[in-house]
Design a protein around this motif. Structure first.
Motif, PDB file in Angstrom:
ATOM      1  N   GLN A 167     -42.244 -14.200   3.463  1.00  0.00           N
ATOM      2  CA  GLN A 167     -42.007 -15.167   2.388  1.00  0.00           C
ATOM      3  C   GLN A 167     -41.540 -16.516   2.951  1.00  0.00           C
ATOM      4  O   GLN A 167     -41.982 -17.572   2.496  1.00  0.00           O
ATOM      5  CB  GLN A 167     -40.973 -14.623   1.391  1.00  0.00           C
ATOM      6  N   GLU A 215     -40.885  -8.498   4.936  1.00  0.00           N
ATOM      7  CA  GLU A 215     -41.256  -9.155   3.672  1.00  0.00           C
ATOM      8  C   GLU A 215     -40.528 -10.485   3.539  1.00  0.00           C
ATOM      9  O   GLU A 215     -41.126 -11.498   3.176  1.00  0.00           O
ATOM     10  CB  GLU A 215     -40.935  -8.232   2.485  1.00  0.00           C
ATOM     11  N   ARG A 216     -39.235 -10.496   3.851  1.00  0.00           N
ATOM     12  CA  ARG A 216     -38.471 -11.749   3.774  1.00  0.00           C
ATOM     13  C   ARG A 216     -38.991 -12.775   4.785  1.00  0.00           C
ATOM     14  O   ARG A 216     -39.134 -13.963   4.467  1.00  0.00           O
ATOM     15  CB  ARG A 216     -36.986 -11.477   3.981  1.00  0.00           C
TER      16      ARG A 216
END
Length: 134
Positions: free
Chosen positions: A104, A100-101
Protein backbone atom coordinates in the motif's frame (compact mmCIF):
# COMPACT_ATOMS: atom_id res chain seq x y z
CA UNK A 1 -10.62 -28.89 -22.57
CA UNK A 2 -7.44 -27.51 -21.01
CA UNK A 3 -4.55 -29.83 -20.23
CA UNK A 4 -3.55 -30.01 -16.59
CA UNK A 5 0.00 -28.97 -17.49
CA UNK A 6 1.22 -26.10 -19.65
CA UNK A 7 4.55 -25.62 -21.33
CA UNK A 8 6.61 -22.55 -20.56
CA UNK A 9 5.49 -20.72 -23.74
CA UNK A 10 1.85 -20.81 -22.70
CA UNK A 11 2.78 -19.73 -19.18
CA UNK A 12 4.79 -16.84 -20.60
CA UNK A 13 1.83 -15.74 -22.72
CA UNK A 14 -0.59 -15.98 -19.81
CA UNK A 15 1.64 -14.14 -17.33
CA UNK A 16 3.12 -11.66 -19.82
CA UNK A 17 6.58 -12.65 -18.56
CA UNK A 18 9.40 -13.59 -20.89
CA UNK A 19 10.75 -17.12 -21.05
CA UNK A 20 14.04 -15.74 -19.75
CA UNK A 21 12.32 -14.14 -16.75
CA UNK A 22 10.44 -17.33 -15.89
CA UNK A 23 13.69 -19.31 -16.10
CA UNK A 24 15.39 -16.71 -13.89
CA UNK A 25 12.67 -17.08 -11.27
CA UNK A 26 13.17 -20.83 -11.47
CA UNK A 27 16.95 -20.47 -11.01
CA UNK A 28 16.44 -18.25 -7.95
CA UNK A 29 14.00 -20.73 -6.41
CA UNK A 30 10.88 -18.55 -6.58
CA UNK A 31 9.01 -20.97 -8.82
CA UNK A 32 9.60 -24.50 -9.98
CA UNK A 33 7.88 -26.37 -12.77
CA UNK A 34 5.46 -28.87 -11.32
CA UNK A 35 6.62 -31.53 -13.75
CA UNK A 36 8.77 -32.27 -16.76
CA UNK A 37 7.65 -33.86 -19.99
CA UNK A 38 9.31 -37.03 -21.25
CA UNK A 39 11.38 -34.76 -23.47
CA UNK A 40 12.49 -32.68 -20.48
CA UNK A 41 10.28 -29.66 -21.15
CA UNK A 42 9.13 -27.67 -18.13
CA UNK A 43 5.46 -28.23 -17.31
CA UNK A 44 3.45 -25.84 -15.17
CA UNK A 45 0.06 -25.91 -13.45
CA UNK A 46 -2.50 -23.21 -12.67
CA UNK A 47 -0.91 -22.95 -9.20
CA UNK A 48 2.46 -22.21 -10.83
CA UNK A 49 0.85 -19.51 -12.98
CA UNK A 50 -0.77 -17.98 -9.87
CA UNK A 51 2.63 -17.97 -8.13
CA UNK A 52 4.21 -16.21 -11.11
CA UNK A 53 1.42 -13.63 -11.06
CA UNK A 54 2.22 -12.83 -7.42
CA UNK A 55 5.85 -12.29 -8.42
CA UNK A 56 4.83 -10.20 -11.44
CA UNK A 57 2.70 -7.96 -9.22
CA UNK A 58 5.45 -7.54 -6.62
CA UNK A 59 8.19 -6.61 -9.10
CA UNK A 60 6.94 -3.14 -10.13
CA UNK A 61 6.53 -2.29 -6.45
CA UNK A 62 10.24 -2.81 -5.94
CA UNK A 63 10.13 -5.92 -3.77
CA UNK A 64 13.40 -7.85 -3.76
CA UNK A 65 13.72 -11.51 -4.68
CA UNK A 66 14.24 -12.31 -0.99
CA UNK A 67 11.05 -10.43 -0.08
CA UNK A 68 9.16 -12.28 -2.81
CA UNK A 69 10.50 -15.57 -1.48
CA UNK A 70 9.50 -14.65 2.08
CA UNK A 71 5.93 -13.79 1.07
CA UNK A 72 5.59 -16.90 -1.10
CA UNK A 73 6.85 -19.11 1.74
CA UNK A 74 4.29 -17.55 4.09
CA UNK A 75 1.40 -17.91 1.66
CA UNK A 76 2.47 -21.46 0.75
CA UNK A 77 2.33 -22.37 4.43
CA UNK A 78 -1.05 -20.65 4.88
CA UNK A 79 -2.41 -22.44 1.79
CA UNK A 80 -0.94 -25.84 2.71
CA UNK A 81 -4.27 -27.21 3.88
CA UNK A 82 -2.82 -28.35 7.18
CA UNK A 83 -4.02 -27.01 10.48
CA UNK A 84 -1.43 -24.62 11.83
CA UNK A 85 -0.66 -24.00 15.49
CA UNK A 86 -2.19 -20.69 16.61
CA UNK A 87 1.18 -19.03 17.17
CA UNK A 88 2.47 -20.01 13.72
CA UNK A 89 -0.77 -18.87 12.09
CA UNK A 90 -0.53 -15.51 13.87
CA UNK A 91 3.10 -15.10 12.83
CA UNK A 92 2.34 -15.93 9.18
CA UNK A 93 -0.63 -13.56 9.07
CA UNK A 94 1.55 -10.85 10.60
CA UNK A 95 4.15 -11.39 7.83
CA UNK A 96 1.51 -11.20 5.11
CA UNK A 97 0.03 -8.10 6.74
CA UNK A 98 3.46 -6.47 6.68
CA UNK A 99 3.67 -7.10 2.95
CA UNK A 100 0.18 -5.68 2.45
CA UNK A 101 1.13 -2.50 4.31
CA UNK A 102 4.40 -2.22 2.37
CA UNK A 103 2.52 -2.71 -0.92
CA UNK A 104 0.00 0.00 0.00
CA UNK A 105 2.83 2.42 0.83
CA UNK A 106 4.64 1.64 -2.41
CA UNK A 107 1.43 2.16 -4.39
CA UNK A 108 1.01 5.56 -2.71
CA UNK A 109 4.62 6.44 -3.55
CA UNK A 110 4.07 5.45 -7.18
CA UNK A 111 0.92 7.60 -7.36
CA UNK A 112 2.97 10.56 -6.14
CA UNK A 113 5.66 9.86 -8.75
CA UNK A 114 3.02 9.52 -11.47
CA UNK A 115 1.42 12.83 -10.50
CA UNK A 116 4.81 14.55 -10.67
CA UNK A 117 5.53 12.96 -14.06
CA UNK A 118 2.15 14.11 -15.39
CA UNK A 119 2.83 17.65 -14.13
CA UNK A 120 6.19 17.61 -15.88
CA UNK A 121 4.69 16.36 -19.16
CA UNK A 122 2.00 19.05 -18.95
CA UNK A 123 4.62 21.74 -18.31
CA UNK A 124 6.52 20.64 -21.41
CA UNK A 125 3.32 20.52 -23.45
CA UNK A 126 2.50 24.09 -22.34
CA UNK A 127 5.85 25.28 -23.72
CA UNK A 128 5.00 24.06 -27.22
CA UNK A 129 2.88 25.93 -29.72
CA UNK A 130 -0.65 24.58 -30.14
CA UNK A 131 -0.95 21.91 -32.82
CA UNK A 132 -2.24 23.46 -36.02
CA UNK A 133 -5.47 22.09 -37.42
CA UNK A 134 -4.93 20.25 -40.67
Amino acid sequence: MRSEHMQIGEVAARTELSLRTIRHYEETGLVAPSARSQGGFRLYTEADVARLMVIRRMKPLGFSLDEMRDLLEATDRLDSGTELPADELEQLLHRVGGFERAAQQRVADLRTQLARAEEFAAALRDRLPPASAT
